[in-house]
Enzyme design. Structure first.
Site, PDB file in Angstrom:
ATOM      1  CB  VAL A 100      -0.967  -0.012   1.211  1.00 52.47           C
ATOM      2  CG1 VAL A 100      -0.223   0.222   2.518  1.00 52.47           C
ATOM      3  CG2 VAL A 100      -2.078   1.014   1.032  1.00 52.47           C
ATOM      4  CB  ALA A 276       3.151  -5.191   7.516  1.00 51.54           C
ATOM      5  CG  ASP A 277       4.750  -6.035   1.520  1.00 48.60           C
ATOM      6  OD1 ASP A 277       5.300  -5.437   0.585  1.00 48.60           O
ATOM      7  OD2 ASP A 277       5.328  -6.887   2.212  1.00 48.60           O
ATOM      8  NE  ARG A 278      -2.776  -3.084   0.601  1.00 48.62           N
ATOM      9  CZ  ARG A 278      -3.328  -2.273  -0.307  1.00 48.62           C
ATOM     10  NH1 ARG A 278      -4.520  -1.760  -0.092  1.00 48.62           N
ATOM     11  NH2 ARG A 278      -2.687  -1.988  -1.425  1.00 48.62           N
ATOM     12  CB  ALA A 286      -0.822  -8.347   2.966  1.00 48.52           C
TER      13      ALA A 286
END
EC number: 5.3.1.23
Length: 409
Positions: A100, A276-278, A286
């Site tokens: 995000v 975390a990527d999102r 995620a």
């Protein structure tokens, strides 16, 4: 602003010459090479090919790429409209859809420009300055926030171990790469590990416990843990041992049984720390594929099936607030990027000669040709399996009495 003198620098932006270079992470750990990013297309390719990776890092590279591309356009006559610029920005956003941070940064640029300029206006020096100032601030804020994440994570670790009455050596497990190579510097999950080792290594700790060892997971199929996290841990002389992704249960059980791993102390795993990527509104997260299974391992050892405080493991997510997506309710709504099959069925790397020198890079097949392959880049860890979410805010997010995170507060 905090210094990065002791850590690796994955992103180099020259404010005077308006140039951007990234450390080509596909060549690590054997070759250190900086790649010039001169256009938005260059950035798209580098992000898509994972020459730069890590949610904060790709957002910074994306923003700086818009800066250098716009600067070059102005030097060449400057006949691009805001609409055309936005088309290029939208294209860049598609390079990695799950993270995000990239989308947030690029959308912020569009909002700032749209507040003062129309779609048909030409991109001029004023537009450029808006983009430039935003991008520099994004980089500097990320760096400062990473040190705050490290400090907040350290405090949470100390408080947790004191509350449990734990004494002696402990270990940490992590996955993928969440350090200086994935951010502007210091890192998120690896930043917490850095800060913890700095204050809680045995020779420095003022507590009755100390961080003895770190176990980075290999992180198949792209091997970011093996290639990148070990590179950073070795660079900073933090004691570690590389393990395969499917060894974690055995590792935790062995150390919890007071058995040594090779020559390492029998220091139980007390924390699994991931990036975390999102992170969505309810706390579902995620992150790199394999993260979900780590949370289930922690949950198993925290259950009543096993007793003893040494078996209790906290599962921590470390991420800046920019990674928290309050517009997405649950992890079911997250788009999971799927990578090409050949990334799973082949391995890439240089030939290591007997004399220790590095030879040519080759791609080697490791699976039956033509088979069906599923290769998601990320998985989603349910918030129920997460103990804490650490951001740059002093408050560490833990679940309320109903088992829910309150990330919007």
């Amino acid at each position: 602003m905090a210094s990065t003198a002791k850590t690796l620098q994955a992103i180099k932006f020259d404010k005077e010459n308006i140039s951007l270079q990234i450390l080509d992470q596909l060549l690590l750990p054997y070759t250190t090479h900086y790649l010039d990013i001169k256009t938005i297309e260059d950035a798209f390719s580098a992000i898509r090919l994972m020459q730069v990776r890590g949610a904060p890092a790709i957002a910074i590279v994306g923003a700086f790429a818009v800066v250098v591309d716009t600067n070059a356009s102005l030097k060449n006559g400057g006949n691009k409209t805001v609409s055309k610029l936005f088309d290029s920005i939208d294209y860049l956003e598609t390079s990695r859809p799950t993270a995000v941070n990239l989308a947030n940064a690029l959308n912020d640029i569009k909002k700032l420009v749209s507040a003062k300029f129309g779609q048909n206006d030409l991109v001029d020096e004023d537009v450029y300055q808006i983009i430039y100032k935003y991008s520099v601030a994004l980089y500097e804020d990320d760096l400062a926030n990473n040190f705050k994440i490290g400090a907040n994570g350290l405090n949470y670790i100390v408080e947790t171990l004191k509350k449990d009455g734990f004494k002696g050596a402990f270990s940490i497990v992590t996955i993928c790469n969440t350090g200086s190579l994935a951010t502007s510097g210091h890192g998120t999950a690896l930043g917490i590990i850095r800060s913890t080792y700095d204050k809680l290594k045995k020779s420095e700790s003022s507590e009755e416990f100390w961080l003895d060892h770190v176990y980075p997971c290999e992180t198949r199929p792209y091997n970011q843990g093996a290639k990148l996290t070990t590179y950073e841990l070795h660079y900073e002389q933090i004691p570690f041992t590389l393990i395969c992704d499917n060894m974690v249960s055995s590792l935790v059980n062995t150390l919890s049984s007071n058995k040594n791993i090779q020559d390492n102390a029998a220091a139980p795993v007390k924390f699994i720390i991931v990036g975390a990527d999102r992170v969505v509104k309810n706390g579902d997260t995620a992150n790199k594929i394999g993260t979900f299974q780590l949370s289930t391992i922690a949950n198993f050892f925290n259950s009543n099936k096993l007793s003893g405080s040494a078996n209790k493991i906290k599962f921590i997510v470390a991420a800046p607030r920019t990674t928290i997506d309050l517009n997405t309710a649950t992890g079911d709504e997250i788009v999971i990027e799927e990578r090409p099959a050949n990334e799973l069925t082949t391995l890439k790397g240089p030939v290591l000669r007997e004399d220790g020198s590095i030879g040519d890079k080759y791609t080697v097949g490791i699976a039956t040709p033509g088979i069906s392959v599923w290769n998601p880049a990320f998985d989603v860890t349910p918030h129920a399996l997460i103990d804490a979410i650490v951001t740059e805010e002093e408050k560490v997010y833990t679940k309320n009495s109903h088992g829910e995170f309150e990330l919007s507060k």
